[in-house]
Design a protein around this motif. Structure first.
Motif, PDB file in Angstrom:
ATOM      1  N   SER A  97     -53.450 -12.804   3.126  1.00 31.81           N
ATOM      2  CA  SER A  97     -53.660 -13.844   2.126  1.00 31.81           C
ATOM      3  C   SER A  97     -53.264 -13.385   0.721  1.00 31.81           C
TER       4      SER A  97
ATOM      5  N   PRO B  43     -51.017 -13.061  -2.414  1.00 36.97           N
ATOM      6  CA  PRO B  43     -49.901 -13.902  -2.877  1.00 36.97           C
ATOM      7  C   PRO B  43     -48.616 -13.100  -2.971  1.00 36.97           C
ATOM      8  N   ASP B  44     -47.480 -13.801  -2.845  1.00 40.01           N
ATOM      9  CA  ASP B  44     -46.181 -13.162  -2.942  1.00 40.01           C
ATOM     10  C   ASP B  44     -45.868 -12.797  -4.390  1.00 40.01           C
TER      11      ASP B  44
END
Length: 259
Positions: free
Chosen positions: A121, A123-124
């Motif tokens: 989970s 974030p990129d």
């Protein structure tokens, strides 16, 4: 004109190494930057395991930085603390001028196919091409920082998302894993997000702890970093670690804040 070395270290024997001028540190150019040292210790731990016929993967690495390291020659000894077929604990100890400078411990773990369960989970990171170039070497002293190509998305005081890479070899004439090479850049996280001017306030880290849920690969290392200072001269840099394919783990560095 002085030509910069093309590698951070030269291997002089099985356990003895020489730090080149490419390791010259950010706080004091007469001392080694700890980032390449940590990459070297990771490589030697991996190499020791492979020579013993092991097939485990480095899952975490914890480094205690026990003092400054001068440029020049030093020794590293690797030993197995907890042997095992599926879990192993290995230690690498660096000594310089008869004094222990860094102690690193790595947990090596069994791997198997868990593709069906894989996910995170975190974030990129922003895309590399859309991240502005960052003149890392203008903030810090020392040749080591100048070996790093950096891009940085500045989000506010003590908060940034950065991409870094280097074309400087870890060890002269020696092939190392992509994971060890990327580990050798992790310690730059603290310097990429200074909360204050490092010429006025010092905030060196006394440790480095990284855990990988996926082995990193490629040339670029991504660091989604937050730097926090407490009210009593202790700080913390925390980063989510990425490669070009996405998040791979987390990194923490405990800081001592000094005028």
């Amino acid at each position: 004109m002085t030509v910069s070395p093309t590698a951070y270290f030269r291997q002089l024997s099985g356990t003895r190494f020489e730090a080149t001028e490419a390791t010259a540190g950010a706080w004091n150019p007469a001392e080694q930057h700890i980032a390449p040292v940590i990459g070297l210790l990771a490589h030697l731990i991996e190499q020791d395991h492979a020579q013993r016929g092991g097939a485990l993967r480095l899952g975490s690495l914890s480094c205690d930085i026990l003092g400054v390291l001068p440029l020049g020659e030093f020794d590293v000894e690797v030993s197995v603390i907890r042997p095992g077929r599926t879990i192993e604990l290995v230690e690498a100890v660096l000594t310089s001028n008869g004094r222990t400078g860094v102690r690193a411990r790595a947990w090596l773990l069994q791997t198997s196919d868990t593709t069906a369960l894989a996910g995170t989970s975190f974030p990129d990171m922003p895309q590399l091409d859309s991240t502005p170039e960052y003149p890392f070497g203008t903030t810090w002293n020392g040749e080591c920082v100048n070996t790093i190509e950096a891009r940085r998305d500045f989000l506010g005081t003590g908060r940034a998302r950065s991409w870094i890479r280097t074309d400087t070899a870890l060890i002269e004439g020696t092939e190392v894993s992509e994971q060890a090479r990327l580990i050798g850049m992790l310690d730059f996280a603290n310097g990429l997000v200074p909360r204050v001017d490092p010429l006025e306030i010092g905030f060196p880290n006394i440790d480095l702890n990284v855990s990988f849920f996926r082995a990193p690969s490629g040339d670029w290392l991504g660091l989604d970093s937050t730097v926090s200072f407490g009210p009593d001269a202790v700080g913390l840099t925390e980063s989510v670690v990425h490669d070009a394919s996405g998040p791979v783990g987390t990194l923490s560095q405990t800081l001592t804040i000094r005028a």
